[in-house]
Design an enzyme around this catalytic site. Structure first.
Site, mmCIF file in Angstrom:
data_model
loop_
_atom_site.group_PDB
_atom_site.id
_atom_site.type_symbol
_atom_site.label_atom_id
_atom_site.label_comp_id
_atom_site.label_asym_id
_atom_site.label_seq_id
_atom_site.Cartn_x
_atom_site.Cartn_y
_atom_site.Cartn_z
ATOM 1 N N LYS A 134 4.852 -5.170 8.502
ATOM 2 C CA LYS A 134 4.623 -4.036 7.616
ATOM 3 C C LYS A 134 5.904 -3.200 7.600
ATOM 4 O O LYS A 134 6.329 -2.645 8.610
ATOM 5 C CB LYS A 134 3.449 -3.186 8.088
ATOM 6 C CG LYS A 134 3.142 -2.004 7.174
ATOM 7 C CD LYS A 134 2.157 -1.038 7.800
ATOM 8 C CE LYS A 134 0.753 -1.583 7.754
ATOM 9 N NZ LYS A 134 -0.223 -0.533 8.180
ATOM 10 N N ASP B 109 -10.029 5.549 7.366
ATOM 11 C CA ASP B 109 -9.641 4.839 6.139
ATOM 12 C C ASP B 109 -10.196 3.422 6.157
ATOM 13 O O ASP B 109 -9.511 2.461 5.819
ATOM 14 C CB ASP B 109 -8.118 4.819 6.000
ATOM 15 C CG ASP B 109 -7.680 4.441 4.580
ATOM 16 O OD1 ASP B 109 -8.488 4.625 3.645
ATOM 17 O OD2 ASP B 109 -6.551 3.958 4.409
ATOM 18 N N GLY C 131 0.835 -1.197 0.000
ATOM 19 C CA GLY C 131 0.000 0.000 0.000
ATOM 20 C C GLY C 131 0.862 1.236 0.000
ATOM 21 O O GLY C 131 2.072 1.182 -0.259
#
Length: 836
Positions: free
Chosen positions: A545, A641, A526
């Site tokens: 991540k 989000d 992302g």
């Protein structure tokens, strides 16, 4: 002889039966002659079997029309003859060639409803349907084409069809939308080419422009940035000796392609996918609110990357400031300071000439004047003309100038042209004053910086000593995993993050766990960076991540997520196990979710099907997670989000909300806020947030409602440019809701008559969540009560955000279809809709 006679009789009978017309069969090959009559439901088909001519009825209508459609689907109508004169509930129409040589459509009483209406034809004519979709009437006495459907198009732009304009004669060939999906009569919108100095393609709402392509530069329409893509190449514009400008697209080979002008005024291009047997949407215009003509009024510029989306060009200010701040930008802007040309001859500022302010990557304004010239010549040409207020240059056009107004300017992230707007010297004067004083400032600033540098070095030395000591103490605590003893080196830009209560992992530990970040372990990516699957030395599976070094936003989101999610504990929120800040690397370590993200399972056809029970449980789980964030955690947290890719599923298919990099914490009695930096994903952003930066818990409720509708329908909101006039999933859901056609909205992979009532209830809840105004949307506690049927009777939803307002015809047609959500569902029927 007796046997021979009997055999002859049987042979004649067989031949008679063989040539009896079969309903819906082809009358002939691709042509109609004076001796041929095409009776409903007979058809003719082009030589390559690409297009078919015959009779059809639109969706939800029993009226019959003469039309042409793609042979792959009767609902793919590309031309209609008797648009305003249907055969009313009459299936006895006939198509033939009349005694005067014209192609005609007749009713059962031989009354002519439609004719090609060509004068002075011979009686020796024929009609042929070509593989291009063009229906041509030939005068066989001289071989010329006397009439063709491509000169009288309906709402479809096909390869080789030409839209034309001639300023001398006023003759135009334009497309005209249908009145509604069920009515092919002439609608409000038309589309064509405008043969000005530099031709442009327009969509008009009546006589008012609705959308504009930007000027043609010999290769592309400069305001359509997608025309840089391969699939939109192949357009051609020509101007003949009689002044007719023609715009067409070269033949597209074996691929079926059409651009339909929809009843709502949008162009939708689709291509036929033979493997999936459906039409794929490949281009839409207008693509967003900035694409609508004059969205920000005269001298305004529109950009979805700005907040608000409309701003005045440099040197201009809003005409009506109060309306402007309310979001009504139609009044546009006016010049703030007079230009040099507008000043009197006695002005003392005559020596200070006008300047130009550049606006990059724009669709240049309408009303263009053109002069041949190089880029370096355009500025001088504009300055010498007092009526010139802006200029631009394109290699294929030359110098473009504007005199009276600058209307329909929009900015793109890339592409477009550079626009130079003329401004008064005083507007940019402060820039030049700064330049003149730069040397003086350097003399003053340099010694100050030197002194501050010495002080900063001393402070940093002390800080490093403190950090090293604290790191040694931290290693002794239980929350530091003893998997790797290598020393950490925290960078100064994350020192503000409190890591005392969060386990720390070394870079080497995470590199070993992910096989040195092997692509085979890549789970997704992302704006933040990449996510890898890993396994620690103790066998625990994790998700790592990793902040991309190229990410422009990752640091802020990294720190935000550490602060927010490390304090949260809920079964429907992803757990943050730790983080790593080493070697200029920043990584977050989460619990591993065995079933991946919701978006893959919902939207990827290669994945297994989520049954309704799992989908409903996912809705409830997301709702419980949001309720915890909004009401049950120590401080209210707005996610900002929420979307399917940020909902992860564990091995038991329980949903867990992830990615809190955009989240905002509210303290005390706060319940809403404004931001100058709008973050999130279009399609899931509430209107008050996307347009004005205002957010609250109702912002997350809107996103939740979009996800609920996506879960039920199985398609993305942002990719739902359908062939049925709906440009989003919300609009599609709202239209079917008003029609009472609930079952059409349900993903057919999960459809079951026993589940219809429960699914319709969830559609109602989803529509309540996506209503335009925040105060109309329910809170998450109310949503969960609705899902759990603690609230038995649901209110009727109002129109969702980002959908067009209903027309009078729509209101009239839907008024008879009003329904009670809690009433009987026995009268609901299943209707299969295939988009045009």
């Amino acid at each position: 002889m007796a046997f021979s006679s009997t055999g002859s009789i049987f042979l004649e009978l067989f031949l008679v039966i063989l040539f009896i017309p079969i309903p819906g069969s082809c009358k002939g090959a691709d042509s109609i002659t004076p001796s041929v009559v095409i009776e409903d439901p007979e058809t003719i088909v082009s030589t390559g079997e690409i297009y078919r001519l015959g009779f059809f009825s639109p969706q939800n209508s029993s009226n019959r029309y003469m039309g042409i459609w793609n042979n792959v689907s009767k609902e793919s109508v590309v031309w209609v003859a008797n648009r305003d004169k249907p055969l009313l509930n009459d299936s006895s129409g006939a198509i033939t060639i009349s005694e005067d040589g014209n192609l005609v459509l007749m009713a059962s009483n031989k009354h002519i409803l439609w004719s090609s209406n060509v004068r002075n034809l011979s009686q020796n004519t024929s009609v042929q349907l070509l593989d291009s979709g063009n229906l041509v009437l030939r005068d066989n006495s001289n071989g010329r084409v006397a009439w063709e459907s491509f000169r009288h198009p309906a709402d479809a732009f096909l390869p080789t069809l030409q839209i034309t304009d001639n300023n001398r004669t006023g003759e135009k060939v334009v497309l005209t939308s249908w009145r509604t999906l069920e009515n092919p009569d002439y609608g409000d919108f038309s589309a064509g080419i405008q043969a000005s100095a530099i031709p442009q393609v327009f969509i008009w709402n009546g006589s008012r422009p609705h959308w504009r392509s930007g000027p043609w530069n010999g290769l592309i329409l400069t305001g359509v940035t997608d025309m840089y893509a391969v699939y939109l190449d192949g357009y051609r514009l020509t101007r003949d000796e009689y002044g007719t400008v023609s715009f067409t697209r070269d033949y597209y080979g074996n691929i079926l392609m059409k651009i339909i002008l929809k009843p709502n005024g949008s162009f939708v291009q689709t291509m036929w996918d033979e493997a999936r047997r459906n039409w794929n949407v490949t281009w839409v215009a207008p693509i967003d609110v900035c694409d609508v003509y004059g969205a920000c009024g005269p001298f305004g510029s529109c950009s979805l990357r700005n907040l608000p989306m409309c701003s005045c060009l440099k040197g201009y200010e809003p005409v009506n400031y109060e309306e402007w701040v309310k979001g009504n930008w139609s009044g546009g802007c006016a010049r703030r300071s007079a230009l040099q040309c507008d000043r009197s001859d006695s002005s003392s500022d005559k020596s200070r000439g006008d300047r130009f302010s550049m606006l990059a990557n724009v669709k240049v304004p309408d009303f263009i004047e053109v002069t041949v010239g190089r880029k370096d010549e355009c500025e001088g040409l504009c300055l010498r003309n007092c009526s010139c207020i802006a200029y631009s240059h394109d290699p294929g056009i030359g110098c473009m100038f504007w005199r009276d107004s600058l209307i329909d300017v929009r900015q793109y992230p890339s592409g477009g042209s550079d626009l130079y707007v003329r401004v008064a010297y005083s507007v940019l004067e402060f820039v030049f004053v700064l330049d003149e004083q730069r040397d003086l400032k350097v003399i003053i600033i340099v010694p100050v910086i030197a002194g501050l540098t010495v002080i900063s070095i001393s402070i940093l030395a002390f800080w490093f000593w403190r950090t090293k000591r604290n790191g040694t103490e931290r290693k002794r605590k239980k929350q530091a995993y003893p998997l790797d003893s290598s020393e950490m080196a925290l960078r100064d830009d994350v020192v503000e993050v409190s890591l005392d209560e969060l386990p720390l992992y070394s870079f080497n530990t995470l590199a070993k766990a992910t096989d040195h970040f092997d692509t085979a372990n890549l789970l997704g990516k992302g704006g933040f960076g990449l996510v890898y699957k890993g396994k620690l030395a103790n066998g625990k599976e994790i998700a790592v991540k990793r902040l991309s070094r190229e990410s422009g936003q990752g640091l802020q989101e990294f720190m935000n997520e550490v602060v927010v999610i490390s304090k949260l504990q809920h079964r429907n929120l992803v757990s943050l196990l730790g983080c790593s800040v080493e070697r200029e690397e920043k990584m977050l370590i989460y619990e591993f979710m065995a079933n991946g993200s919701l978006d893959v399972l919902l939207f990827d056809p290669s994945q297994g099907i989520l049954d309704w029970e799992k989908r409903f449980n996912i809705m409830q789980g997301i709702g419980r997670g949001l309720l915890y964030l909004h009401r049950d955690s120590r401080l209210m947290i707005i996610h900002r989000d929420l979307k399917p890719s940020n909902v992860l599923l564990d091995e038991d298919w329980s949903p867990k909300i992830s990615d809190f990099g955009m989240a905002r914490i509210f303290g005390g009695r706060e319940d809403q806020a404004n931001t100058a930096r709008v973050v999130g994903t279009y399609g899931y952003m509430a209107p008050e947030y996307a347009m004005r930066g205002r957010f609250s818990e109702k912002t997350d409720v809107f996103s939740f409602g979009v996800i609920v509708l996506e879960i039920i329908n199985g398609r993305r909101n942002t990719s739902f440019y359908d062939d049925d006039m709906a440009l989003s999933l919300l609009e599609h859901a709202w239209r079917l809701w008003n029609q009472g056609n609930f079952e059409e909205f349900i993903d057919q992979r999960i459809y079951s008559p026993s589940l219809v009532a429960e699914i319709i209830r969830c559609i109602n809840i989803g529509l309540l969540c996506v209503q335009e105004f925040p105060d109309k949307r329910p809170t998450m506690s109310t949503v969960l009560s609705m899902l759990g049927k603690e609230i038995a009777i649901l209110p009727s939803p109002e129109q969702p955000a980002f959908t067009k307002k209903p027309t009078r015809n729509h209101l009239l047609s839907s008024s008879s279809q009003s329904h009670e959500t809690t009433g009987s569902l026995n009268n609901v029927s299943i209707t299969v809709i295939e988009g045009r």
